[in-house]
Each structure stands twice: as C-alpha cells, then as structure tokens.
Design an enzyme around this catalytic site. Structure first.
Site, PDB file in Angstrom:
ATOM      1  N   ARG A  29      -4.106  12.890  -5.242  1.00  0.00           N
ATOM      2  CA  ARG A  29      -3.915  13.577  -3.962  1.00  0.00           C
ATOM      3  C   ARG A  29      -2.785  14.593  -4.084  1.00  0.00           C
ATOM      4  NH1 ARG A  29      -4.506   8.460   0.313  1.00  0.00           N
ATOM      5  NH2 ARG A  29      -6.569   7.812  -0.451  1.00  0.00           N
ATOM      6  N   SER A  69      -5.762   0.282   4.316  1.00  0.00           N
ATOM      7  CA  SER A  69      -6.373   0.802   5.532  1.00  0.00           C
ATOM      8  C   SER A  69      -7.855   0.493   5.463  1.00  0.00           C
ATOM      9  CB  SER A  69      -6.138   2.318   5.634  1.00  0.00           C
ATOM     10  OG  SER A  69      -6.566   2.821   6.880  1.00  0.00           O
TER      11      SER A  69
END
Length: 426
Positions: free
Chosen positions: A264, A354
């Site tokens: 990322r 998550s």
C-alpha cells in the site's frame, strides 16, 4: 456497483442511505444519465426496425420495376446504417458514463450500522481479556525499541534499501513473524474450514475494479510498468476467484484464505505512525474471504469475526471489537467490525483486523452469480472479507504484551511449536 432499476424505484431511500455515509444525493443524477441512455437505445431500436423494413421494401420495389423508389430506399438504408454505427458508439459512451458515475459511489450501509462522521463515533461491541500487568517498574516499551535492542528490527538499513515505511527483520524476530503467519493460516484451514489459496501478488485493473479499489483509490496502489498492480490485500485475488462465474448453490458458502504480502502506498497518511511497523508499504496479512447466498451473509459476518478473534484469543492478547459507524466504513462495506488489540507500549488500542460484509456490491462489479437449486433465475452472490489477521501488527502486539523488564520477549505458548520450542527471545 448498484442496480439502476432499483435506484429508479427507490430514489429517496438511496439518497437517504448515502446521506448516512456523508455523501451527496446522487439518485437524480444517475437516473438522468440512465434516461439519456435508454432514450438513445430506443432511437437505435427504431432505426434498426426501419432499416429492416426498408430492406424488405427494396426487394419489392425492384420486383415491381420501380427502380427510382428502390434507389431512394437504398440511400435511406445507407443513412440509417451510418446512424446506427455512430449511435452504437454513443450508446457505449452513455453506458460508460453511467457506470463511471456509479463506480465511485460507496456501498449503502445496513440499517443497524450506527450513523456517525468518523472513528470517534464507532460503537463498542465487546471486549476480551484483560490488559497485562507487568512485573517491572518502568513503563512498557514500544515494539521498535524492543526490536532494535534485540537487533531484530533494522529501519535504517530498510530505508537505505527502499525508503521510509519499510523494515528489515532479522534473527528470532523474523522467525517470530513467520511463526505468526503460519499459525494463522493453519488455524483457519484446519479449524475454521477455509481453503488455503496461494494467489498472484500482481493483478490487472479488472480485479481491483471488482473489489472496489479502482477507480476511486488508485493513488493508494503501487502500479508497475507492465500495467499490473501489486495487491493491497489478498481480498482482491481471492474475491475475484468467482468473477464472471455462475456458481451452483450447493457450492456456497465458499471460504478461502491466503497468507500473502500486501502493498500500500499509504497515500494521505503522511506524518501518521512514521516510526515502527504500524503503517508499512509492505506487510503480511492472513486474509479471509467468504462467498455466500444473500440470506446467509450477515450470519457469515459474525462467523468470520469469531475466526479472527480466535487468533488473538489463542495468542492471549487483550482486545476490543468495535462496530464501525457509517462515516468510518470502507468503500465497499455494508457493515464492518474492527478488532482493536491493546498495545501497552502505546497505551492504546490499535486496529489489527477488519471484517466486512459487502452484500452484492462487489458481485455486481465482478458479475459473480449463483443459480438457486431448482430455479432458472440467476442471483448475485454476497461477498465478505476480513483480516485473520494482520501479521505485522500481531508481531507488534506480541512484542509489547510479552515483554520482560530485561528487554527479552516471552514466546506465547501457541507459537512455540513454530519456534522450535523456543520459550524466550533475547
């Protein structure tokens, strides 16, 4: 992606749901784009019908010897053909305009998701375990201090090699990271029923569009000179395993897991967590993906959450689970749980997993469908994804929660078989 027919029939509800996420009303704009497209398609259909009729009339005119009329009709058909050719290009443009407008609109939240602007309005669901009590007087250290003192974390050499937000792990710290990843993938495949997958780490743009990273979040991705992208999460290749497929109902639910590196750019995070391993350009994560029938997806979310929690429970780590509010959910999610682990060095909870249910949002973008038993109708599947869990952050949590006063690290019992029986690092 959305069903424009549903938006036309539920415009007010669509806009109300977007408002909960802090987005402006969009139904009228989307409906207008769709009306333009449908009107143009209607004109094309009329032109095609007239072309077919005129072609038949040409034969009749020639058969009756009316060459002048036949020539008029030939010229008319030529004009219609030219209109259709340019009109088909216009239809593709109008369709692309509508799809582009819908592609940057986030998923609609479930009704039970708390409404809020940001993470400050997330809601505590539950906690597990207790904060550790240390037997030394000094304040607990952060992971980077512990790792550097053990000669197991080298940020300066990583910066020389690759720049900021990278780390070189060495010795028993590197082995501990590997042990964590192996423990996670073993747990999910042996006990939780996930099938292990080893996917490509480079993908084309279509899979990223399917899961919702493109086009809206391209700045968060690393793109290669060959027009491949490094995966930001294994959610991308795992979810796209069913892209364009028609799945038999008895194959659902599909549950797959992968332990991969993720990449990322961390766009927009300048100045945040610049020291240590919390926010890296390259990190490992054990990903969980489920593909279900629509009626099963909410129960699957609870199951997935339990699978991710089990990792932390086995590691003996204290954590809490938060239900994310509408303003803090990811782009493709309808409902999300975050697991936040306790980091004593930071004296704070930090996200470590998550878990989200996306409904048919991703399935529509990927055209992933299933055929219910005994039915000819095709329905879109529902997709879910979750971290099971982030390996680097688990490493941070183990270092900080299992630290001793002399700077050594106790190895959690569940990891000792993966560490050759080692009980302590340092």
């Amino acid at each position: 992606m959305f069903d424009i027919k549903w938006i036309r029939e539920n415009a007010a509800a669509f806009d109300q749901a977007l408002a909960k996420r802090g987005y402006e009303a969009s139904a009228a704009r989307l409906i207008s784009l769709d009306e333009s497209r449908r009107s143009h398609i209607g004109k094309l259909q009329e032109a095609q019908e007239r072309r077919n009729a005129a072609s038949k009339e040409i034969g009749k005119a020639k058969g009756s010897g009316d060459d002048a009329r036949a020539q008029e009709l030939i010229e008319e058909v030529a004009q219609i053909k030219a209109f259709i050719q340019s009109g088909e290009e216009e239809e593709r443009k109008l369709t692309a305009d509508l799809e582009a407008a819908m592609a940057v609109i986030p998923n609609l939240p479930h009704d039970d998701v708390p409404v809020g602007a940001d993470e400050a309005e997330n809601v505590l669901l539950k906690t597990h375990g207790e904060k550790p009590v240390f037997r030394f007087n000094e304040a607990p250290k952060e992971h980077f201090d512990l790792g550097e003192a053990l000669n197991g974390m080298d940020f300066s050499t990583a910066a020389k090699l690759s720049g900021s937000r990278f780390v070189v792990l060495k010795g028993q710290i590197a082995r501990l990271e590997r042990a964590l990843g192996q423990f996670m993938i073993d747990l999910h495949t042996r006990e939780h029923g996930y099938t292990e997958v080893s996917p490509p780490l480079l993908v084309h743009g279509d899979p990223l569009y399917g899961t919702g990273q493109l086009p809206k979040f391209e700045e968060d991705l690393f793109r290669t000179a060959t027009d491949h992208y490094l995966i930001p999460t294994a959610e991308v290749p795992l979810t796209n395993l069913v892209a364009g497929e028609i799945i038999a109902e008895d194959q659902l639910p599909l549950r797959v897991s992968a332990l991969t590196y993720c990449f990322r750019s961390e766009a927009g995070s300048a100045g945040r967590d610049t020291r240590g391993m919390l926010r890296q350009h390259q990190f490992q994560k054990c990903e969980l993906v489920s593909v279900t029938r629509p009626e099963d997806s909410l129960n699957e979310l609870e199951r997935m959450l339990g699978c991710a929690e089990k990792v932390l429970q086995e590691l003996g780590l204290h954590y809490r689970v938060m239900t994310l509010c509408t303003g803090d959910m990811g782009f493709g999610a309808r409902k999300t749980y975050d697991i936040e682990v306790w980091l004593p060095g930071q004296d704070a909870y930090r996200e470590i997993s998550s878990c989200s249910v996306c409904g048919d949002f991703q399935a529509r973008r990927m055209n992933a469908r299933f055929r219910p038993a005994g039915s000819k109708q095709l329905l879109h599947v529902h997709t879910l994804n979750g971290s099971g869990i982030a390996v680097g952050r688990a490493l941070i949590a183990v270092l900080e929660n299992y630290q001793n006063g002399d700077g050594t690290i106790a190895v959690p019992d569940v990891l000792r078989p993966y560490m050759g029986g080692l009980e302590q690092i340092g």
